[in-house]
Design a protein around this motif. Sequence first.
Motif, PDB file in Angstrom:
ATOM      1  N   LYS A 134      33.918  36.437  34.581  1.00 31.02           N
ATOM      2  CA  LYS A 134      34.988  37.173  34.947  1.00 31.02           C
ATOM      3  C   LYS A 134      35.529  37.500  36.325  1.00 31.02           C
ATOM      4  O   LYS A 134      34.560  37.449  37.045  1.00 31.02           O
ATOM      5  CB  LYS A 134      35.164  38.535  34.108  1.00 31.02           C
ATOM      6  N   ILE A 135      36.607  37.587  36.653  1.00 33.19           N
ATOM      7  CA  ILE A 135      37.100  37.887  37.851  1.00 33.19           C
ATOM      8  C   ILE A 135      37.589  39.164  38.170  1.00 33.19           C
ATOM      9  O   ILE A 135      38.465  39.599  37.121  1.00 33.19           O
ATOM     10  CB  ILE A 135      37.760  36.843  38.754  1.00 33.19           C
ATOM     11  N   ASN A 136      37.559  39.975  39.388  1.00 35.41           N
ATOM     12  CA  ASN A 136      38.182  41.084  39.664  1.00 35.41           C
ATOM     13  C   ASN A 136      39.414  40.807  40.639  1.00 35.41           C
ATOM     14  O   ASN A 136      39.207  40.220  41.680  1.00 35.41           O
ATOM     15  CB  ASN A 136      37.458  42.050  40.254  1.00 35.41           C
ATOM     16  N   PHE A 137      40.746  40.975  40.024  1.00 38.81           N
ATOM     17  CA  PHE A 137      41.875  40.337  40.905  1.00 38.81           C
ATOM     18  C   PHE A 137      42.764  41.499  41.408  1.00 38.81           C
ATOM     19  O   PHE A 137      43.230  42.444  40.604  1.00 38.81           O
ATOM     20  CB  PHE A 137      42.444  39.386  40.006  1.00 38.81           C
ATOM     21  N   ARG A 138      42.563  41.673  42.555  1.00 38.29           N
ATOM     22  CA  ARG A 138      43.095  42.922  43.129  1.00 38.29           C
ATOM     23  C   ARG A 138      44.629  42.522  43.981  1.00 38.29           C
ATOM     24  O   ARG A 138      44.619  41.830  44.467  1.00 38.29           O
ATOM     25  CB  ARG A 138      42.362  43.408  44.256  1.00 38.29           C
ATOM     26  N   ILE A 139      45.540  43.735  43.487  1.00 40.04           N
ATOM     27  CA  ILE A 139      46.835  43.539  44.177  1.00 40.04           C
ATOM     28  C   ILE A 139      47.233  45.048  44.239  1.00 40.04           C
ATOM     29  O   ILE A 139      47.031  45.796  43.730  1.00 40.04           O
ATOM     30  CB  ILE A 139      48.040  43.043  43.096  1.00 40.04           C
ATOM     31  N   GLN A 140      47.910  44.985  45.670  1.00 37.98           N
ATOM     32  CA  GLN A 140      48.219  46.074  46.401  1.00 37.98           C
ATOM     33  C   GLN A 140      49.771  45.829  46.785  1.00 37.98           C
ATOM     34  O   GLN A 140      49.714  44.709  47.415  1.00 37.98           O
ATOM     35  CB  GLN A 140      47.478  46.608  47.638  1.00 37.98           C
ATOM     36  N   THR A 141      50.658  46.592  46.461  1.00 37.08           N
ATOM     37  CA  THR A 141      52.193  46.190  46.687  1.00 37.08           C
ATOM     38  C   THR A 141      52.483  47.109  47.859  1.00 37.08           C
ATOM     39  O   THR A 141      52.033  48.381  48.040  1.00 37.08           O
ATOM     40  CB  THR A 141      53.053  46.026  45.472  1.00 37.08           C
ATOM     41  N   ARG A 142      53.818  47.069  48.347  1.00 36.88           N
ATOM     42  CA  ARG A 142      54.478  47.964  49.120  1.00 36.88           C
ATOM     43  C   ARG A 142      55.734  48.435  48.289  1.00 36.88           C
ATOM     44  O   ARG A 142      56.114  47.807  47.562  1.00 36.88           O
ATOM     45  CB  ARG A 142      55.030  47.018  50.488  1.00 36.88           C
ATOM     46  N   GLY A 143      56.243  49.584  49.074  1.00 34.17           N
ATOM     47  CA  GLY A 143      57.284  50.042  48.058  1.00 34.17           C
ATOM     48  C   GLY A 143      57.336  50.619  46.798  1.00 34.17           C
ATOM     49  O   GLY A 143      58.369  50.471  46.051  1.00 34.17           O
ATOM     50  N   GLY A 144      56.127  51.033  46.338  1.00 34.40           N
ATOM     51  CA  GLY A 144      56.213  51.310  44.993  1.00 34.40           C
ATOM     52  C   GLY A 144      56.317  50.537  43.714  1.00 34.40           C
ATOM     53  O   GLY A 144      56.809  50.872  42.788  1.00 34.40           O
ATOM     54  N   ILE A 145      56.256  49.074  44.423  1.00 30.07           N
ATOM     55  CA  ILE A 145      56.666  48.331  43.184  1.00 30.07           C
ATOM     56  C   ILE A 145      55.204  47.983  42.250  1.00 30.07           C
ATOM     57  O   ILE A 145      54.170  47.919  42.896  1.00 30.07           O
ATOM     58  CB  ILE A 145      56.882  46.791  43.725  1.00 30.07           C
TER      59      ILE A 145
END
Lengths: 351, 114
Positions: B63-74
């Motif tokens: 399995k993979i841990n896939f991290r996403i951080q967005t800007r502007g509360g999306i």
Amino acid sequence: MAATMSNVEEIRNRVILGEFDVKNVHSSDFPGNYPGYDDTWNMQKFQKNFRIDVVHLDENSMEFDMVGIDPAIANAFRRILLAEVPTMAIEKVFVYNNTSIVQDEVLAQRLGLVPIKADPRLFEYRNAGEESAEEEGSEIDTIQLQLKIKCSRNPRASKDSSDPRELYLNHMVYSRDITWVPIGNQADVFADSVIGPVHDDILIAQLRPGQELDIIMNCVKGVGKDHAKFSPVATASYRLLPEITLLELVEGEKAERLKRCFSRGVIDIEDVNGKKVAKVVNSRLDTCSREVLRHDDLKDVVKLGRLRDHFIFTVESTGILPPDVLVTEAIQVLMVKCQRFLNELDSTNME
Amino acid sequence: MAVEGEKKPVLEMVQADGADEGCVTFVFHDEDHTLGNSLRYMIMKTVDVDFCGYTITHPSESKINFRIQTRGGIPATEPLRRGLNELSSVSQHVLNTFQARVNEFKERQEQPME
């Protein structure tokens, strides 16, 4: 060091091969990295720049250029070709009799690696659950093969012969001795495509008079990441297109030496006003050995690089499916992966 | 955690306490660099994404841990969905181009024979 405009282009589009290092290895074309560049994803731009050129194609191997795509995606196709395009291979071996000197487990391992000519797209995966492990395979997920052979003395051999090929019958067991046992309606469904080993001259075991093999094998559908025997390719790889630039005029003895630093056909020597002048004619043939960088007087007259988005793919099939079919299957596998998570995402958000 | 399926989970969402929905770690089961890296590339091509990366938790876990951080509360699911869709349409275009070129090549090979 301030990056000039041409420098930025080089960082973005070329991998530079130096004497002691390889520079600009990673993709950096992401939004915000370069002022003045719009690096956000643009499908029209991609479709305009993307191209594929088929260089070579026969029933066993192919070479093609894939240009205008990121290594991340090209590598996904390569990885899928190796490990995730399904094929049929021998999974269960039932040894009813084996009096040869090859042990059962060794024999089973050898049989597993024999490529089986059967279109995997026409079969289903066998359920991997514990409850179905003991279940018999059915016509939609299993191919049954048989290997039944016994070695005997050749009555017609001459008395003073010592050659096993003359003395014995059936003393070499080849993959051609494996026969297909159709299950259910398989004989009708696969009437026009003979199922069996791809190659008929794979040596499986050697026997002596009185020794025999009586084996039933079950083939199932699987993928290369489970076991290498399921991998549909002998090899699938890519390399980046080399680019060799001569920075100044190279003539005479230096030109001859420069030519020898590269693979044959890369550098040509032209006669210009009675002088031998080196010229790059086909950088594609180069192996990028960087031999030229070992010559102190030559290393500064050439620039060695590779085009970051020009992939020269080589796909060699094991013979189960033609290489062009393998590539189309690989691309479809990636699409199925995307769809699987899109569906999952949709069902999660519903809750 | 969002999906904790009865059988095998396919996709999970993990969020730190107090984090907004723009910072999410997705757990993709039965995936590796093949999807991880190509999807990371597609998502990093989006302007609103601050960070995108993945790790393989352990060589013996698939399995993979896939991290996403967005800007502007999306919400992080938005670039993920777009990335998957774009990767799918890129593959579709590659497939169409490949099949067209292979057919051309085969036709060209047949002609000199006649």
